[in-house]
Design an enzyme around this catalytic site. Structure first.
Site, PDB file in Angstrom:
ATOM      1  N   GLU A   1      29.535  42.358  39.805  1.00  0.00           N
ATOM      2  CA  GLU A   1      28.844  43.427  40.533  1.00  0.00           C
ATOM      3  C   GLU A   1      27.821  44.128  39.650  1.00  0.00           C
ATOM      4  OE1 GLU A   1      32.112  42.893  40.632  1.00  0.00           O
ATOM      5  OE2 GLU A   1      32.534  42.504  42.756  1.00  0.00           O
TER       6      GLU A   1
ATOM      7  N   ARG B   1      32.324  49.306  40.377  1.00  0.00           N
ATOM      8  CA  ARG B   1      32.031  48.598  39.133  1.00  0.00           C
ATOM      9  C   ARG B   1      30.590  48.823  38.668  1.00  0.00           C
ATOM     10  NH1 ARG B   1      35.328  43.873  37.956  1.00  0.00           N
ATOM     11  NH2 ARG B   1      37.306  44.918  37.701  1.00  0.00           N
TER      12      ARG B   1
ATOM     13  N   LYS C   1      43.444  24.968  45.553  1.00  0.00           N
ATOM     14  CA  LYS C   1      43.566  26.185  46.355  1.00  0.00           C
ATOM     15  C   LYS C   1      44.046  25.794  47.759  1.00  0.00           C
ATOM     16  CE  LYS C   1      41.086  30.482  47.102  1.00  0.00           C
ATOM     17  NZ  LYS C   1      40.134  31.418  46.494  1.00  0.00           N
TER      18      LYS C   1
END
Ligand SMILES: Cc1ncc(C[n+]2csc(CCOP(=O)(O)OP(=O)(O)O)c2C)c(N)n1
Length: 649
Positions: free
Chosen positions: A375, A403, A290
């Site tokens: 979530e 969600r 990353k």
């Protein structure tokens, strides 16, 4: 150099469409990747955006476009924050400098922007399901193209990813998942799946190491009649069982390929070409870094996950020295409260930094839970803790609680568990656009029985509201904006507020403005503008969006005879609707009432202040609406005045 700042002789300069990438010789792809990377860094340094994730998939994207052919082949990104290179190479290079600006290139894939974008995304976890649907549709249509889902390891913490794998693996459709494994979500990835992926990588390293030492061992004399190689072989057999790469995916019905280096274009192209020949579910496990290619981002990928404008040379983020953000104040308040109450625990769904909990996590590691991008699970996990007497605070962006709606209703509110939802980024978030605006929480929470909903007018009130929330015996949500505070003094210790009570900020008898949260300050400003025009306006800080302060609202509405509600949320079923319901239910339906908020549309990206202005949600807009109401314009006329420039474009 041209106007975009790229060299006219560059390879990137010749790329107008994905076909151009396909036509390039393999040897040119590395240079192309470097040029793309440079353009991403330069643009994000100016505009802000998702830098580290995008830099990590540059080679992957170049290799995909060398082998696959969008728009014929369908490439779907999970989240879509990593799609900058894809945008640049699929015809949007010359507009890329407008990234995340109003009317410019969006920060996420967008069907309206390009036929190469197959799905509008922004929330994590849906790519495998989308790809499964696209693959099924291809079966129906009899067409012949490839369907590819690009999924990060972070997204494998989402429950919906497994729902997709579950069906796609069993359906045995021709489908390719490219797993982009950088061991990071926004923070380091968490949970058992992250550990499993890590074991695969470790196993791969062991295999390589084994091959290297084999030759050496063969030449070392043995011990007690057995060669060193023989002894090592025994050890090796034990290791084989230790990890079988991708076994889990194989068991789910996917052919597992990898792990492979996600920055070696030649290797990626070879692998993609091989995999392309299969007509079965395939999972290619790529390992990436990353932030690749920009050392500040490689060293600190969390900070450069989503970043504001920064200095390229130093990585310093360009920041105005303003008041602390609501997020900061929430984080500080959590620390103060947790120090006093050992029952307080904090839960985040992969947003430790974004929700301001990093310091809490450091100080109270055993009371901090990053559940991954999960979530739904986070909400139910909180319910379980609350059942046993703990005081869980779920710090979550408004848009991501969408969600968890069923769990909010079924697992928390129905059983009246005292779970606190700290709803950050409530309202318009600005540059991240429609997938990220927290516009719906008032509407989807206020109709659920038992919940209390608060919205602070300033950062000090936020602290008081969090403090109030943990004193309640039932569920509670506190919604606050993506913004700096107003710069008001913050009390040393937060204090609980009287539950269900609003606050009058100015008195007046021409009009009553009832404002929610972030709209209180501009409403007070508007009342000052109107006062200078001899219009006398009462401004009420609602504080509690549920339960409403019925008595005060009815009393003040009756005095003014005209009511204007102002909220940073959807009008349909929102806060203003609740005032209309109250007035109608109490026989005061003839009081002229007008509502300012977000109309029935998905709001595109732009700066937060541009978007607020679109809907009349600033002092000038509120004053203009008030004036027009007092002039007796019809509601339809009033709406057309405020939503003039904010209509969907
Ligand atoms: C449902 C949902 N929750 C939270 C987020 C915020 N978010 C955006 S990207 C991200 C991390 C994604 O990690 P990964 O898929 O591994 O991609 P990477 O950025 O590491 O390339 C998170 C948590 C989101 N977009 N959607």
């Amino acid at each position: 150099m041209n106007t975009q700042g790229t060299d006219n002789n560059s390879i990137l300069e010749q790329i107008q469409s994905p076909e151009n990438v396909r036509d390039l010789p393999l040897e040119s792809l590395k240079v192309l990747a470097e040029e793309v990377r440079e353009l991403i860094i330069r643009t994000v340094a100016e505009r802000g955006g998702h830098l580290a994730s995008s830099l990590g998939v540059v080679e992957l994207t170049v290799a995909m476009l060398k082998v696959f052919s969008p728009p014929k082949d369908r490439i779907v990104f999970d989240v879509g924050h990593q799609a900058y290179a894809y945008k640049i190479l699929t015809g949007r290079k010359d507009l890329f400098h407008t990234l995340r600006t109003r009317g410019g290139i969006a920060g996420f894939p967008k069907r309206r922007e390009s036929e190469c974008d197959f799905f509008d995304v922004g929330h994590a976890g849906n790519a495998i399901s989308v790809a499964a649907g696209l693959a099924q549709a291809r079966c129906f249509s009899g067409l012949d193209h490839k369907v590819i889902a690009v999924v990060g390891d972070g997204s494998l913490t989402c429950g919906v990813s497994y729902e997709g794998l579950n069906q796609a693996g069993a359906a045995e459709k021709d489908l390719i998942i490219i797993l982009n494994d950088n061991e990071m979500s926004i923070s380091p990835n968490v949970g058992a799946m992250a550990a499993y992926l890590n074991r695969i990588m470790t196993g791969q390293l062991v295999t390589r190491f084994r091959a290297e030492v084999k030759n050496i061992l063969k030449n070392i004399p043995g011990v007690m009649g057995r060669s060193m190689y023989g002894l090592a072989k025994q050890f090796e057999d034990a290791l084989k069982g230790f990890v079988t790469p991708g076994r889990l995916f194989e068991d789910l019905g996917f052919n597992y390929v990898g792990p492979i280096d996600g920055h070696q274009i030649k290797h990626l192209v070879e692998t993609f070409n091989n995999v392309k020949r299969f007509r079965e579910p395939m999972l290619i496990h790529t390992i990436t870094c990353k932030g690749k290619g920009y050392c500040e981002a490689e060293e600190n990928p969390s900070r450069f996950h989503g970043v504001g404008p920064f200095e390229i040379a130093t990585g310093e983020v360009i920041k105005s020295e303003g008041p602390p953000s609501y997020t900061d104040v929430f984080g500080w308040t959590m620390i103060k409260m947790a120090a006093k109450d050992p029952k307080i625990v904090a839960i985040t769904a992969a947003m430790e930094y974004g929700t301001g909990l990093a310091e809490f996590a450091r100080l109270f590691p055993s009371r901090f839970f990053d559940v991954g991008i999960a979530e739904q699970h986070g909400v139910v996990f909180a319910a379980g803790l609350a059942k046993e007497g703990y005081r869980p605070i779920v710090a979550i962006y408004s848009t991501f609680l969408q969600r968890g709606y069923d769990h909010l209703l079924h697992d928390v509110c129905m059983q009246e568990f005292p779970v606190v939802f700290a709803l950050d980024r409530a309202g318009l978030v600005g540059e991240d656009g429609p997938t990220h605006h927290g516009a719906f929480d008032i509407c989807f929470a206020r109709h659920i029985p038992n919940i209390t909903i608060m919205a602070p007018a300033n950062e000090d009130e936020l602290a008081d509201m969090i403090c109030t929330a943990v004193t309640l015996n039932g569920p509670c949500a506190v919604r606050y904006p993506r913004s700096e505070g107003l710069g008001v003094p913050i009390k040393k210790e937060p204090e609980p507020l009287p539950v269900g009570k609003a606050q009058m900020l100015t008195e007046g008898d021409d009009l009553l403005i009832i404002a929610a949260g972030s709209m209180v300050a501009p409403s007070v400003e508007a009342s000052a503008i109107l006062a200078s025009e001899n219009i006398s306006v009462a401004v009420m800080n609602a504080r509690f969006l549920k339960p409403l302060d019925r008595d005060l609202i009815l009393e003040k509405a009756a005095i003014a005879g005209k009511v204007l509600t102002v909220e940073e949320g959807m009008l349909t079923g929102g806060f203003g609707s609740s005032i209309l319901e109250l007035l109608a239910d109490e026989g005061l339906g003839d009081i002229k009432t007008s509502r300012l908020g977000i109309p029935d549309t998905f709001v595109e990206h732009g700066t937060r202040s541009e978007l607020l202005a679109d809907f009349g949600l600033n002092a000038e807009g509120i004053a203009a609406r008030a004036r027009a109401m007092l002039e007796g314009l019809t509601e339809a006329k009033l709406r057309s005045l405020s939503f003039g420039s904010g209509r969907p474009r």
